[in-house]
Design a protein around this motif. Sequence first.
Motif, PDB file in Angstrom:
ATOM      1  N   LYS A 139      84.075  71.444  20.636  1.00 36.24           N
ATOM      2  CA  LYS A 139      84.739  70.412  20.081  1.00 36.24           C
ATOM      3  C   LYS A 139      84.948  70.697  18.434  1.00 36.24           C
ATOM      4  CE  LYS A 139      85.814  65.441  20.221  1.00 36.24           C
ATOM      5  NZ  LYS A 139      85.169  63.997  20.357  1.00 36.24           N
ATOM      6  N   SER A 167      74.848  67.376  30.677  1.00 37.60           N
ATOM      7  CA  SER A 167      75.906  68.161  29.904  1.00 37.60           C
ATOM      8  C   SER A 167      75.350  68.200  28.452  1.00 37.60           C
ATOM      9  CB  SER A 167      77.202  67.421  29.876  1.00 37.60           C
ATOM     10  OG  SER A 167      76.890  66.290  29.395  1.00 37.60           O
ATOM     11  N   THR A 168      74.529  67.361  27.927  1.00 34.67           N
ATOM     12  CA  THR A 168      73.983  67.198  26.604  1.00 34.67           C
ATOM     13  C   THR A 168      72.727  68.255  26.581  1.00 34.67           C
ATOM     14  OG1 THR A 168      74.313  64.865  26.183  1.00 34.67           O
ATOM     15  CG2 THR A 168      72.623  65.941  25.050  1.00 34.67           C
ATOM     16  N   MET A 204      76.122  63.798  21.255  1.00 38.30           N
ATOM     17  CA  MET A 204      76.501  64.576  22.768  1.00 38.30           C
ATOM     18  C   MET A 204      76.248  63.446  23.601  1.00 38.30           C
ATOM     19  SD  MET A 204      75.737  68.659  22.430  1.00 38.30           S
ATOM     20  CE  MET A 204      74.210  68.497  22.185  1.00 38.30           C
ATOM     21  N   ASP A 205      74.925  62.736  23.868  1.00 34.62           N
ATOM     22  CA  ASP A 205      74.852  61.753  24.760  1.00 34.62           C
ATOM     23  C   ASP A 205      75.825  60.615  24.728  1.00 34.62           C
ATOM     24  OD1 ASP A 205      72.754  62.489  26.345  1.00 34.62           O
ATOM     25  OD2 ASP A 205      71.083  61.871  25.250  1.00 34.62           O
ATOM     26  N   GLY A 211      74.408  71.513  26.591  1.00 33.83           N
ATOM     27  CA  GLY A 211      74.962  71.975  25.165  1.00 33.83           C
ATOM     28  C   GLY A 211      73.992  72.418  23.934  1.00 33.83           C
ATOM     29  N   GLY A 257      78.663  61.153  23.573  1.00 34.22           N
ATOM     30  CA  GLY A 257      80.047  61.389  24.073  1.00 34.22           C
ATOM     31  C   GLY A 257      81.079  61.402  22.866  1.00 34.22           C
ATOM     32  N   THR A 312      83.937  74.110  14.703  1.00 34.77           N
ATOM     33  CA  THR A 312      83.671  73.444  15.993  1.00 34.77           C
ATOM     34  C   THR A 312      82.158  72.741  15.556  1.00 34.77           C
ATOM     35  OG1 THR A 312      82.156  75.254  16.685  1.00 34.77           O
ATOM     36  CG2 THR A 312      84.743  75.020  17.331  1.00 34.77           C
ATOM     37  N   THR A 368      80.749  64.101  20.501  1.00 28.25           N
ATOM     38  CA  THR A 368      81.025  65.790  20.205  1.00 28.25           C
ATOM     39  C   THR A 368      80.375  66.636  21.367  1.00 28.25           C
ATOM     40  OG1 THR A 368      80.946  67.238  18.442  1.00 28.25           O
ATOM     41  CG2 THR A 368      78.895  66.320  19.020  1.00 28.25           C
ATOM     42  N   SER A 369      80.572  67.869  21.243  1.00 24.78           N
ATOM     43  CA  SER A 369      80.167  68.947  22.123  1.00 24.78           C
ATOM     44  C   SER A 369      80.312  70.030  21.442  1.00 24.78           C
ATOM     45  CB  SER A 369      81.173  68.924  23.559  1.00 24.78           C
ATOM     46  OG  SER A 369      82.506  69.259  23.131  1.00 24.78           O
ATOM     47  N   PRO A 370      79.363  71.335  21.999  1.00 23.02           N
ATOM     48  CA  PRO A 370      79.429  72.558  21.046  1.00 23.02           C
ATOM     49  C   PRO A 370      80.945  73.074  20.677  1.00 23.02           C
ATOM     50  CG  PRO A 370      77.970  72.501  22.894  1.00 23.02           C
ATOM     51  CD  PRO A 370      78.667  71.100  23.158  1.00 23.02           C
TER      52      PRO A 370
END
Length: 550
Positions: free
Chosen positions: A329, A468-469, A320-321, A472, A323, A356, A325-327
């Motif tokens: 995605k 954001s990380t 996630m740091d 998440g 960029g 996801t 992926t994200s929860p």
Amino acid sequence: MRREVKYGLIGGSVALVAGVVGGFTLFGGSDESSQEVSSADAKSGEDGTKVATGPLSAKEVQTTSREFLTAWQSGDTAKAAGLTDDPEKCKSALAALGKQARFSKVTLTPGTPAGDKVPYTVAAQIDYKGTKAAYSYRTSATVQREKATGKPQIAWKPAMMHPGLAKGDELRTGEAEAPPIKAVDRKGAPLTPEAHPALAGVLDSLRDKYGDKTDGKPGVELFIHRAKAAKPADQLPEKTLKVLSKGTPGTLKTTLDAGMQSAAERAVKGKKSASVAAVKPSTGEILALANSPEKGFNLATQGSLAPGSTMKVVTAAMLMDKGMTSPGKSHPCPKYVTVAGWKFQNLNKSEIKHGTFAQSFAASCNNAFISQAEHLKDDDLTKEARDVFGIGLNWQTGIPTFDGAVPVQSDAQMAASLIGQGGVRMNPLNVATLSATVRAGSFHQPYIVSPDLDHRTLAKAPRTMKPSTLSGLRSLMKLTATSGTAAEAMSGVSGDIGAKTGSAEVDGQKKPNAWFTAYRNDLAAAAVVPASGHGGSNAGPVVRALLTAG
């Protein structure tokens, strides 16, 4: 630190080297030291003489051990040492018993040999500046056949002098190197090895490091002075064998919580092997440490095991740091993934085709992580673990610790590291710190004694996760705790919670090592139950016990 160990042995005066030859019990059999050599158990030496081979006879064992013990007791160190396979080391050790351990009037009483092993009791008198005490203990020596000559000889080992001695250790009598301590928890409640057996080794280490920083006064003791270990994490504390005159204990305040410590000890009790650690995320203070079995190696802080899928906390943060992926995605978890010629498959060949990243994390689906290996540099995971979670930094906790390792690896080994296998190594204190870092938002180095006491510098992580990380990752761990692989263990646990399970495969082991880590409000914990199976059902209840106790 050292603690007194009582031996249920014979009484008598303790000491050595220029000892009195009294009270020595001889073996039965002939006094002659010569050994008969049969042609069936012999070979020819270079000069044509017969050289004995094969197992030692009972007579050879008895005669050789008797000569050794007689020479030792009479003070003939040269003769005694000459009967061993390392005369120089043996002679030095025997001399040290008189000079350093202050032994005199040594009496040696042999027991009944068992094959080539001969047990015996050492009784002596300790005399330090007029303070005297009797001391006795049991140990043993092994008789072996010297290959070149065929003659029986004693196999030199430090434990022949005392069963507690290892290579480089020494027996010493004198003023203790540190005063005894009265350890107390964060609220002032006493912490004793009698009330908390799991802390015995920790208390020993605390005395070694901080006894002289308290208001205590050392006494006179016979103790084992430990050889310096190559790695700080492997350093053993000094060990008291006999107290000649008691010192005055100095009070040492720790970060431990006596109630939580008791809960931790109850949680692992009865398990063949288990270990747990709890920390306070906002500060890094260590609240509890426990192992089963209680005595022996401190796996909670010094262990070095593959952490399995608990490592996905770090891997998810890294992805996630960066960029990637994200929860929410789309992030499927294929049944098979091939990296550098190695084919990885999920447990039971499961898959999440259209899921996801949150679903893959909560289900702990391996290939959702391994599939990202081709997009990563070899050192990406190492940097995330060190720079954000503090793994591998030089922790100054106040006791010996292994601070985790996430080495730079490539190809299939790097891919395996993403799920906590490969060369990744941690212990419960390390893994508890992963959860604590997520809960607090930044790494706080664990410690058991305040750095204000000795002005040591705690380790600091160079950076923190992106906002954001962090949000998440918290959502991922909460989902895992409420409806993922950790849900059963975390059922009914209220508050701000998050968790992650892990099962680490070990070569030659039928069942994997079970791992579990979680946080609840300002409390984080982790446990490992080796060779037990799934993390949620085996290590999960251990962690839950601490979260609910706190």
